[in-house]
Motif scaffolding. Structure first.
Motif, PDB file in Angstrom:
ATOM      1  N   LEU A  25       4.488   2.137   4.097  1.00  0.00           N
ATOM      2  CA  LEU A  25       2.711   2.155   3.530  1.00  0.00           C
ATOM      3  C   LEU A  25       2.734   2.584   2.351  1.00  0.00           C
ATOM      4  O   LEU A  25       2.834   3.398   2.158  1.00  0.00           O
ATOM      5  CB  LEU A  25       2.105   3.271   4.907  1.00  0.00           C
ATOM      6  CG  LEU A  25       0.805   3.279   5.181  1.00  0.00           C
ATOM      7  CD1 LEU A  25       0.350   1.842   5.795  1.00  0.00           C
ATOM      8  CD2 LEU A  25       0.072   4.277   5.932  1.00  0.00           C
ATOM      9  N   VAL A  26       1.782   1.724   1.823  1.00  0.00           N
ATOM     10  CA  VAL A  26       1.546   2.003   0.021  1.00  0.00           C
ATOM     11  C   VAL A  26      -0.129   2.316   0.242  1.00  0.00           C
ATOM     12  O   VAL A  26      -0.890   1.798   0.565  1.00  0.00           O
ATOM     13  CB  VAL A  26       1.657   0.369  -0.485  1.00  0.00           C
ATOM     14  CG1 VAL A  26       1.326   0.708  -1.998  1.00  0.00           C
ATOM     15  CG2 VAL A  26       3.012  -0.180  -0.268  1.00  0.00           C
ATOM     16  N   ARG A  27       0.045   3.543  -0.769  1.00  0.00           N
ATOM     17  CA  ARG A  27      -1.173   4.174  -0.688  1.00  0.00           C
ATOM     18  C   ARG A  27      -1.791   4.428  -2.210  1.00  0.00           C
ATOM     19  O   ARG A  27      -2.840   4.433  -2.400  1.00  0.00           O
ATOM     20  CB  ARG A  27      -1.201   5.545  -0.296  1.00  0.00           C
ATOM     21  CG  ARG A  27      -1.003   5.606   1.311  1.00  0.00           C
ATOM     22  CD  ARG A  27      -0.919   6.864   1.919  1.00  0.00           C
ATOM     23  NE  ARG A  27      -0.666   6.916   3.273  1.00  0.00           N
ATOM     24  CZ  ARG A  27      -1.111   7.415   4.210  1.00  0.00           C
ATOM     25  NH1 ARG A  27      -2.252   8.259   3.760  1.00  0.00           N
ATOM     26  NH2 ARG A  27      -0.615   7.471   5.553  1.00  0.00           N
ATOM     27  N   SER A  33      -5.355   5.120  -6.683  1.00  0.00           N
ATOM     28  CA  SER A  33      -5.514   4.854  -5.314  1.00  0.00           C
ATOM     29  C   SER A  33      -5.954   3.514  -4.705  1.00  0.00           C
ATOM     30  O   SER A  33      -6.416   2.944  -5.246  1.00  0.00           O
ATOM     31  CB  SER A  33      -6.593   5.869  -4.733  1.00  0.00           C
ATOM     32  OG  SER A  33      -6.300   7.447  -4.950  1.00  0.00           O
ATOM     33  N   VAL A  34      -5.214   3.140  -3.693  1.00  0.00           N
ATOM     34  CA  VAL A  34      -5.642   1.783  -2.919  1.00  0.00           C
ATOM     35  C   VAL A  34      -5.891   2.042  -1.629  1.00  0.00           C
ATOM     36  O   VAL A  34      -5.557   3.178  -0.922  1.00  0.00           O
ATOM     37  CB  VAL A  34      -4.378   0.810  -3.253  1.00  0.00           C
ATOM     38  CG1 VAL A  34      -4.127   0.574  -4.559  1.00  0.00           C
ATOM     39  CG2 VAL A  34      -2.978   1.239  -2.298  1.00  0.00           C
ATOM     40  N   LEU A  46      -2.689  -5.267   6.869  1.00  0.00           N
ATOM     41  CA  LEU A  46      -2.520  -6.593   6.260  1.00  0.00           C
ATOM     42  C   LEU A  46      -3.697  -6.383   4.857  1.00  0.00           C
ATOM     43  O   LEU A  46      -4.440  -5.763   4.905  1.00  0.00           O
ATOM     44  CB  LEU A  46      -3.151  -7.405   7.205  1.00  0.00           C
ATOM     45  CG  LEU A  46      -3.053  -8.923   7.019  1.00  0.00           C
ATOM     46  CD1 LEU A  46      -1.512  -9.541   7.329  1.00  0.00           C
ATOM     47  CD2 LEU A  46      -3.768  -9.764   8.282  1.00  0.00           C
ATOM     48  N   ARG A  47      -3.334  -7.002   3.957  1.00  0.00           N
ATOM     49  CA  ARG A  47      -4.102  -7.313   2.895  1.00  0.00           C
ATOM     50  C   ARG A  47      -4.880  -8.557   2.675  1.00  0.00           C
ATOM     51  O   ARG A  47      -4.523  -9.678   3.168  1.00  0.00           O
ATOM     52  CB  ARG A  47      -3.083  -7.175   1.639  1.00  0.00           C
ATOM     53  CG  ARG A  47      -2.415  -6.072   1.650  1.00  0.00           C
ATOM     54  CD  ARG A  47      -1.558  -5.938   0.474  1.00  0.00           C
ATOM     55  NE  ARG A  47      -0.260  -6.919   0.944  1.00  0.00           N
ATOM     56  CZ  ARG A  47       1.042  -7.163   0.348  1.00  0.00           C
ATOM     57  NH1 ARG A  47       1.106  -6.397  -1.027  1.00  0.00           N
ATOM     58  NH2 ARG A  47       2.080  -7.417   0.830  1.00  0.00           N
ATOM     59  N   GLU A 151      -5.571  -5.105  -1.152  1.00  0.00           N
ATOM     60  CA  GLU A 151      -5.476  -3.933  -0.509  1.00  0.00           C
ATOM     61  C   GLU A 151      -5.588  -3.969   0.887  1.00  0.00           C
ATOM     62  O   GLU A 151      -5.842  -5.411   1.432  1.00  0.00           O
ATOM     63  CB  GLU A 151      -6.626  -2.890  -1.300  1.00  0.00           C
ATOM     64  CG  GLU A 151      -6.258  -2.859  -2.633  1.00  0.00           C
ATOM     65  CD  GLU A 151      -7.172  -1.707  -3.060  1.00  0.00           C
ATOM     66  OE1 GLU A 151      -7.568  -0.852  -2.504  1.00  0.00           O
ATOM     67  OE2 GLU A 151      -7.528  -1.529  -4.454  1.00  0.00           O
ATOM     68  N   GLY A 152      -5.313  -3.096   1.885  1.00  0.00           N
ATOM     69  CA  GLY A 152      -5.428  -3.179   2.906  1.00  0.00           C
ATOM     70  C   GLY A 152      -6.865  -3.462   3.604  1.00  0.00           C
ATOM     71  O   GLY A 152      -8.033  -2.950   3.122  1.00  0.00           O
TER      72      GLY A 152
END
Length: 186
Positions: A25-27, A33-34, A46-47, A151-152
């Motif tokens: 999980l990428v934050r 911040s994303v 999903l992005r 981004e998500g």
């Protein structure tokens, strides 16, 4: 039929189910911040790609799935998009999906967007389906609402069961292999 955990989603993704695939999980990205994306405990965030179709009423068209007027949308390629009040936007996933014959996927909206009045509506991804996911986001507020590419945007939940007699590929589903933002087809 049971929900799949992170380790099982990872194995399927490495076998070609999700491309590109982020196995954590990428934050944050480049010290900013994303809205999180990538593999989570029981799903995959999903992005959105940077391709958007913003609904507009300039042609005063009726929204009819049997006779859809493409002029109802304005195409925009951008890292951010403003969804007009009480309107919606179509987007596509950055990831290309190849759903195995024994897996069903359900998409749910991310709470970050839901708390801003942006509602995600995505149909299930059926066994045997592949393509970019066409996503729809409704702005339920009386103000413009912003969304971000790369981004998500939705969380996918994966359920594994037995292979159905006929899957999406077998019946030559009309959205099989779609790329880009895909409008309604009959």
């Amino acid at each position: 039929m049971s929900i799949l955990p992170d380790w099982r989603i990872r194995a399927l993704a490495q076998g070609g189910m999700i491309s590109p695939f982020e196995d954590r999980l990428v934050r944050t990205a480049e010290n900013a911040s994303v809205i999180s994306y990538g593999l989570s405990s029981f799903g995959y965030d999903l992005r959105c790609a940077d391709e958007w179709k913003v609904f507009t009423n300039v042609m005063s068209a009726v929204v009819d799935p049997k006779h859809f007027d493409e002029r109802s949308f304005v195409d925009i390629k951008a890292n951010e998009i403003l969804i007009p009040p009480n309107s919606f936007v179509l987007a596509r996933s950055l990831e290309y999906m190849k759903i195995p014959d024994n897996v069903m996927v359900v998409a749910l909206g991310k709470s970050t967007y839901a708390r801003c009045g942006i509602v995600a509506n995505v149909t299930p991804l059926e066994p045997g389906w592949e393509g970019h996911v066409t996503l729809e986001f409704s702005n339920t507020t009386p103000l413009p609402a912003k969304m971000y590419a790369f981004e998500g945007c939705v969380q996918l939940l994966f359920f594994e069961g037995e292979r159905p007699e006929v899957n999406y590929r077998d019946r030559a589903g009309k959205y099989q292999g779609q790329t880009g933002v895909t409008l309604p087809k009959l």
